[in-house]
Design a protein around this motif. Structure first.
Motif, PDB file in Angstrom:
ATOM      1  N   ALA A  60       0.830  -1.206   0.000  1.00  0.00           N
ATOM      2  CA  ALA A  60       0.000   0.000   0.000  1.00  0.00           C
ATOM      3  C   ALA A  60       0.866   1.257   0.000  1.00  0.00           C
ATOM      4  O   ALA A  60       0.534   2.248  -0.667  1.00  0.00           O
ATOM      5  N   ARG A  61       1.956   1.226   0.731  1.00  0.00           N
ATOM      6  CA  ARG A  61       2.862   2.379   0.743  1.00  0.00           C
ATOM      7  C   ARG A  61       3.498   2.590  -0.626  1.00  0.00           C
ATOM      8  O   ARG A  61       3.715   3.720  -1.044  1.00  0.00           O
ATOM      9  N   ARG A  62       3.821   1.504  -1.318  1.00  0.00           N
ATOM     10  CA  ARG A  62       4.383   1.632  -2.668  1.00  0.00           C
ATOM     11  C   ARG A  62       3.355   2.197  -3.651  1.00  0.00           C
ATOM     12  O   ARG A  62       3.705   2.959  -4.543  1.00  0.00           O
ATOM     13  N   ALA A  65       0.519   7.678  -3.679  1.00  0.00           N
ATOM     14  CA  ALA A  65       1.249   8.816  -4.232  1.00  0.00           C
ATOM     15  C   ALA A  65       2.017   9.505  -3.106  1.00  0.00           C
ATOM     16  O   ALA A  65       1.789   9.241  -1.915  1.00  0.00           O
ATOM     17  N   HIS A  66       2.873  10.412  -3.481  1.00  0.00           N
ATOM     18  CA  HIS A  66       3.757  11.072  -2.513  1.00  0.00           C
ATOM     19  C   HIS A  66       2.994  11.815  -1.421  1.00  0.00           C
ATOM     20  O   HIS A  66       3.374  11.773  -0.257  1.00  0.00           O
ATOM     21  N   ASP A  67       1.921  12.495  -1.783  1.00  0.00           N
ATOM     22  CA  ASP A  67       1.216  13.333  -0.810  1.00  0.00           C
ATOM     23  C   ASP A  67       0.000  12.687  -0.174  1.00  0.00           C
ATOM     24  O   ASP A  67      -0.660  13.303   0.655  1.00  0.00           O
ATOM     25  N   GLU A  68      -0.333  11.486  -0.542  1.00  0.00           N
ATOM     26  CA  GLU A  68      -1.540  10.865   0.007  1.00  0.00           C
ATOM     27  C   GLU A  68      -1.199   9.688   0.904  1.00  0.00           C
ATOM     28  O   GLU A  68      -0.151   9.065   0.754  1.00  0.00           O
ATOM     29  N   PRO A  69      -2.089   9.372   1.854  1.00  0.00           N
ATOM     30  CA  PRO A  69      -1.820   8.243   2.768  1.00  0.00           C
ATOM     31  C   PRO A  69      -2.012   6.908   2.060  1.00  0.00           C
ATOM     32  O   PRO A  69      -2.779   6.796   1.102  1.00  0.00           O
ATOM     33  N   ALA A 105       2.781  -1.365  15.117  1.00  0.00           N
ATOM     34  CA  ALA A 105       4.227  -1.615  15.168  1.00  0.00           C
ATOM     35  C   ALA A 105       4.970  -0.840  14.084  1.00  0.00           C
ATOM     36  O   ALA A 105       6.103  -0.412  14.294  1.00  0.00           O
ATOM     37  N   ALA A 106       4.341  -0.650  12.927  1.00  0.00           N
ATOM     38  CA  ALA A 106       4.994   0.041  11.809  1.00  0.00           C
ATOM     39  C   ALA A 106       4.773   1.548  11.865  1.00  0.00           C
ATOM     40  O   ALA A 106       5.173   2.262  10.953  1.00  0.00           O
ATOM     41  N   ARG A 107       4.125   2.031  12.912  1.00  0.00           N
ATOM     42  CA  ARG A 107       3.847   3.465  13.083  1.00  0.00           C
ATOM     43  C   ARG A 107       3.161   4.034  11.837  1.00  0.00           C
ATOM     44  O   ARG A 107       3.596   5.026  11.263  1.00  0.00           O
ATOM     45  N   CYS A 108       2.072   3.393  11.464  1.00  0.00           N
ATOM     46  CA  CYS A 108       1.358   3.768  10.244  1.00  0.00           C
ATOM     47  C   CYS A 108       0.377   4.912  10.432  1.00  0.00           C
ATOM     48  O   CYS A 108      -0.180   5.403   9.464  1.00  0.00           O
ATOM     49  N   ARG A 109       0.130   5.332  11.642  1.00  0.00           N
ATOM     50  CA  ARG A 109      -0.876   6.380  11.865  1.00  0.00           C
ATOM     51  C   ARG A 109      -0.535   7.660  11.097  1.00  0.00           C
ATOM     52  O   ARG A 109      -1.417   8.406  10.711  1.00  0.00           O
ATOM     53  N   ALA A 110       0.736   7.911  10.868  1.00  0.00           N
ATOM     54  CA  ALA A 110       1.144   9.146  10.192  1.00  0.00           C
ATOM     55  C   ALA A 110       0.901   9.086   8.692  1.00  0.00           C
ATOM     56  O   ALA A 110       0.566  10.103   8.094  1.00  0.00           O
ATOM     57  N   ASP A 111       1.035   7.919   8.069  1.00  0.00           N
ATOM     58  CA  ASP A 111       0.967   7.886   6.621  1.00  0.00           C
ATOM     59  C   ASP A 111       0.067   6.776   6.054  1.00  0.00           C
ATOM     60  O   ASP A 111       0.085   6.517   4.864  1.00  0.00           O
ATOM     61  N   CYS A 112      -0.741   6.131   6.901  1.00  0.00           N
ATOM     62  CA  CYS A 112      -1.605   5.041   6.422  1.00  0.00           C
ATOM     63  C   CYS A 112      -3.025   5.195   6.972  1.00  0.00           C
ATOM     64  O   CYS A 112      -3.243   5.824   7.993  1.00  0.00           O
ATOM     65  N   MET A 113      -3.940   4.558   6.267  1.00  0.00           N
ATOM     66  CA  MET A 113      -5.325   4.459   6.729  1.00  0.00           C
ATOM     67  C   MET A 113      -5.725   2.993   6.614  1.00  0.00           C
ATOM     68  O   MET A 113      -5.256   2.283   5.718  1.00  0.00           O
TER      69      MET A 113
END
Length: 118
Positions: A60-62, A65-69, A105-113
């Motif tokens: 999902a991170r791959r 886009a750069h500016d979206e979660p 564990a992956a600290r996804c709150r900043a960049d994931c939903m």
């Protein structure tokens, strides 16, 4: 008194094998009882679900886009578990629990939903 080099080598090899056997302590590759066997299957499936969650997060991170979660769903974890680990039936709640653990564990709150908390 002279020693035969072949005999000394044979004895040394035997001692190495005995030492390796003592270190290994005869661990059983497969549990003998049905209860232990089932517990091993549950542990393996749990580990595989955690790995599948890690892989789904990375995917999902791959894709993001750069500016979206990055958006990671429980369905993504189930799909990865089926594709990579051959789990035919994965309960949605188990996959959600694995995703919640790895999400934290992956600290996804900043960049994931995710939908795992619903």
């Amino acid at each position: 008194m002279s020693h035969d080099p072949g005999a000394v080598l044979f004895i040394a090899l035997g001692l190495v094998l005995v030492a390796a056997g003592l270190v290994w302590k005869g661990r059983v590759l497969r549990p003998l009882s049905a209860k232990r066997s089932q517990a091993a299957v549950v542990r393996e499936q749990s580990r595989n679900l955690l790995r599948a969650a890690d892989m789904a997060i990375a995917e999902a991170r791959r894709r993001a886009a750069h500016d979206e979660p990055a958006v990671v769903t429980v369905g993504d974890v189930i799909r990865v578990a089926r594709q990579h680990y051959g789990h035919v039936s994965v309960e949605r709640e188990q996959a959600a629990a694995a995703l919640r653990r790895r999400f934290e564990a992956a600290r996804c709150r900043a960049d994931c939903m995710t939908d795992a908390f619903n």
